[in-house]
Motif scaffolding. Structure first.
Motif, short mmCIF file in Angstrom:
data_model
loop_
_atom_site.label_atom_id
_atom_site.label_comp_id
_atom_site.label_asym_id
_atom_site.label_seq_id
_atom_site.Cartn_x
_atom_site.Cartn_y
_atom_site.Cartn_z
N LEU A 55 0.83 -1.20 0.00
CA LEU A 55 0.00 0.00 0.00
C LEU A 55 0.87 1.26 0.00
CD1 LEU A 55 -3.15 0.56 2.19
CD2 LEU A 55 -1.34 2.26 2.14
N VAL A 56 1.84 1.31 0.88
CA VAL A 56 2.68 2.51 0.99
C VAL A 56 3.55 2.69 -0.25
CG1 VAL A 56 4.57 3.55 2.32
CG2 VAL A 56 2.64 2.50 3.51
N ALA A 57 3.92 1.60 -0.90
CA ALA A 57 4.74 1.70 -2.12
C ALA A 57 3.98 2.33 -3.27
CB ALA A 57 5.22 0.31 -2.53
N THR A 61 4.92 9.37 -0.48
CA THR A 61 5.14 9.60 0.95
C THR A 61 6.11 10.75 1.21
OG1 THR A 61 6.89 7.93 0.97
CG2 THR A 61 4.67 7.20 1.54
N THR A 62 6.59 11.39 0.14
CA THR A 62 7.58 12.45 0.32
C THR A 62 6.93 13.82 0.52
OG1 THR A 62 7.77 12.81 -2.07
CG2 THR A 62 9.25 11.19 -1.07
N SER A 63 5.69 13.99 0.04
CA SER A 63 5.01 15.27 0.18
C SER A 63 4.32 15.35 1.54
CB SER A 63 3.97 15.45 -0.93
OG SER A 63 4.58 15.41 -2.20
N PRO A 64 4.28 16.52 2.17
CA PRO A 64 3.63 16.65 3.47
C PRO A 64 2.15 16.30 3.40
CG PRO A 64 4.98 18.57 2.98
CD PRO A 64 4.92 17.77 1.72
N GLY A 65 1.65 15.68 4.48
CA GLY A 65 0.21 15.43 4.59
C GLY A 65 -0.28 14.13 4.04
N CYS A 66 0.61 13.21 3.68
CA CYS A 66 0.19 11.92 3.13
C CYS A 66 -0.60 11.13 4.17
CB CYS A 66 1.43 11.14 2.71
SG CYS A 66 1.09 9.47 2.11
N THR A 67 -1.78 10.61 3.78
CA THR A 67 -2.62 9.86 4.71
C THR A 67 -3.10 8.55 4.08
OG1 THR A 67 -4.61 11.06 3.99
CG2 THR A 67 -3.47 11.91 5.94
N VAL A 68 -3.42 7.60 4.94
CA VAL A 68 -3.93 6.28 4.54
C VAL A 68 -5.17 5.97 5.35
CG1 VAL A 68 -3.47 3.80 4.60
CG2 VAL A 68 -1.69 5.37 3.80
N LYS A 69 -6.20 5.51 4.67
CA LYS A 69 -7.41 5.05 5.36
C LYS A 69 -7.30 3.53 5.53
CE LYS A 69 -11.21 7.14 4.79
NZ LYS A 69 -12.33 7.80 4.07
N ASP A 70 -7.06 3.12 6.75
CA ASP A 70 -6.94 1.71 7.12
C ASP A 70 -8.35 1.21 7.46
OD1 ASP A 70 -6.38 -0.72 8.32
OD2 ASP A 70 -5.19 0.13 9.96
N PRO A 79 5.94 1.57 11.72
CA PRO A 79 7.32 1.36 11.27
C PRO A 79 7.63 2.02 9.93
CG PRO A 79 6.36 -0.70 12.05
CD PRO A 79 5.24 0.29 11.94
N LEU A 80 6.58 2.38 9.17
CA LEU A 80 6.76 3.00 7.87
C LEU A 80 6.64 4.53 7.94
CD1 LEU A 80 4.68 0.43 5.77
CD2 LEU A 80 7.17 0.57 6.02
N GLY A 81 6.66 5.06 9.15
CA GLY A 81 6.71 6.51 9.33
C GLY A 81 5.37 7.18 9.50
N PHE A 82 4.31 6.42 9.86
CA PHE A 82 2.98 6.99 10.05
C PHE A 82 2.59 6.96 11.51
CE2 PHE A 82 3.08 5.83 5.64
CZ PHE A 82 2.16 6.62 4.98
N GLU A 83 1.64 7.83 11.88
CA GLU A 83 1.02 7.77 13.19
C GLU A 83 -0.49 7.88 13.01
OE1 GLU A 83 1.01 12.39 14.76
OE2 GLU A 83 2.73 11.13 15.28
N TRP A 229 -4.26 7.08 9.09
CA TRP A 229 -2.86 7.24 9.43
C TRP A 229 -2.27 8.45 8.68
CZ3 TRP A 229 -0.08 3.81 12.61
CH2 TRP A 229 -0.75 2.61 12.95
N LEU A 230 -1.42 9.21 9.37
CA LEU A 230 -0.76 10.38 8.80
C LEU A 230 0.76 10.12 8.78
CD1 LEU A 230 -0.65 13.42 7.92
CD2 LEU A 230 -0.49 13.96 10.38
N ARG A 231 1.35 10.38 7.61
CA ARG A 231 2.79 10.23 7.46
C ARG A 231 3.49 11.38 8.20
NH1 ARG A 231 7.14 6.89 5.46
NH2 ARG A 231 8.74 8.26 4.62
#
Length: 233
Positions: A55-57, A61-70, A79-83, A229-231
């Motif tokens: 998913l992250v690939a 993920t380099t631009s500010p504000g990257c988010t993922v809906k889990d 571990p991939l840099g998200f909180e 999740w927010l990068r």
């Protein structure tokens, strides 16, 4: 939960395409290789088996504000840099369920033309003029912008109803000022319109906190958790 997640991903995809961004469905994930518009995720998991690394690939993920809906609250993206930005619950309301509480306080109907979209977005944005997040192209797709208007024609409430194969998704619900009747009245209004437009389809969405409590009072059931999740790294 899978139909709700798919429905939500299709709405995110529609918003992105209206902004000239081509999203992609594949391997249990919807994703956009380019950063998405504000408030919209860069990826949505569609099955609990979706791979965090895959998913992250797929996203920037380099631009500010990257988010993922889990969508199933089962990915470990730390571990991939998200909180975790926030958590919520998917909700489901069966087709034909009777409305609970008083009727809507204002008149509800779908937006008829793109000319009304800026006023809808301004009301959704709590009275501040929007920057064109919701593009006119969206009116030609499977999403319907519902508006609650006063007798003078002023939009004071609204929601987006996005239809997919098996469900109708409700998002972006809002109610501003006393004339709107409040959020509970807005739920009554948009659910009445959804039942009129798609009488055989259940309604889904996601909410948290007091908004989740209101949805439950309107006949929804919480059917499972999701996380945003927010990068940060």
């Amino acid at each position: 939960m899978r139909p709700a997640a798919r429905n939500n991903a299709e709405w995110c995809d529609a918003v992105c395409r209206a902004h000239g961004l081509a999203g992609e469905f594949g391997a249990g994930v919807w994703s956009s290789a380019r950063r998405t518009p504000p408030l919209y995720p860069d990826a949505v998991s569609l099955t609990p088996e979706a791979s965090a690394a895959d998913l992250v690939a797929r996203i920037d993920t380099t631009s500010p504000g990257c988010t993922v809906k889990d969508s199933f609250a089962c990915l470990d993206l730390e571990p991939l840099g998200f909180e975790v930005l926030f958590e919520a619950q998917w909700i489901h309301r069966p087709a034909g369920e009777a409305l609970v509480g008083p009727p809507p306080a204002v008149h509800w109907e779908p937006l008829r033309s793109a000319d009304s979209l800026p006023a809808w977005e301004t009301a959704w944005n709590d009275g501040e003029a929007g920057d064109g997040l919701f593009r006119p192209e969206l009116l030609a797709g499977d999403a319907t912008f519902l508006a609650g208007t006063t007798s003078e024609g002023r939009i004071v409430a609204g929601a987006v109803a996005s239809r997919s194969d098996f469900v109708v998704g409700i998002s972006n619900l809002f109610a501003v000022g006393e004339a709107s009747g409040g959020e509970e009245s807005a739920w009554a209004g948009c659910l009445t319109e959804a039942a009129r437009l798609w009488p055989g389809l259940p309604v889904v969405g996601y909410e948290s906190g007091e908004s989740l409590d209101m949805a439950v009072r309107q006949g929804f059931t919480a059917i499972g958790p999701l996380r945003i999740w927010l990068r940060t790294a």
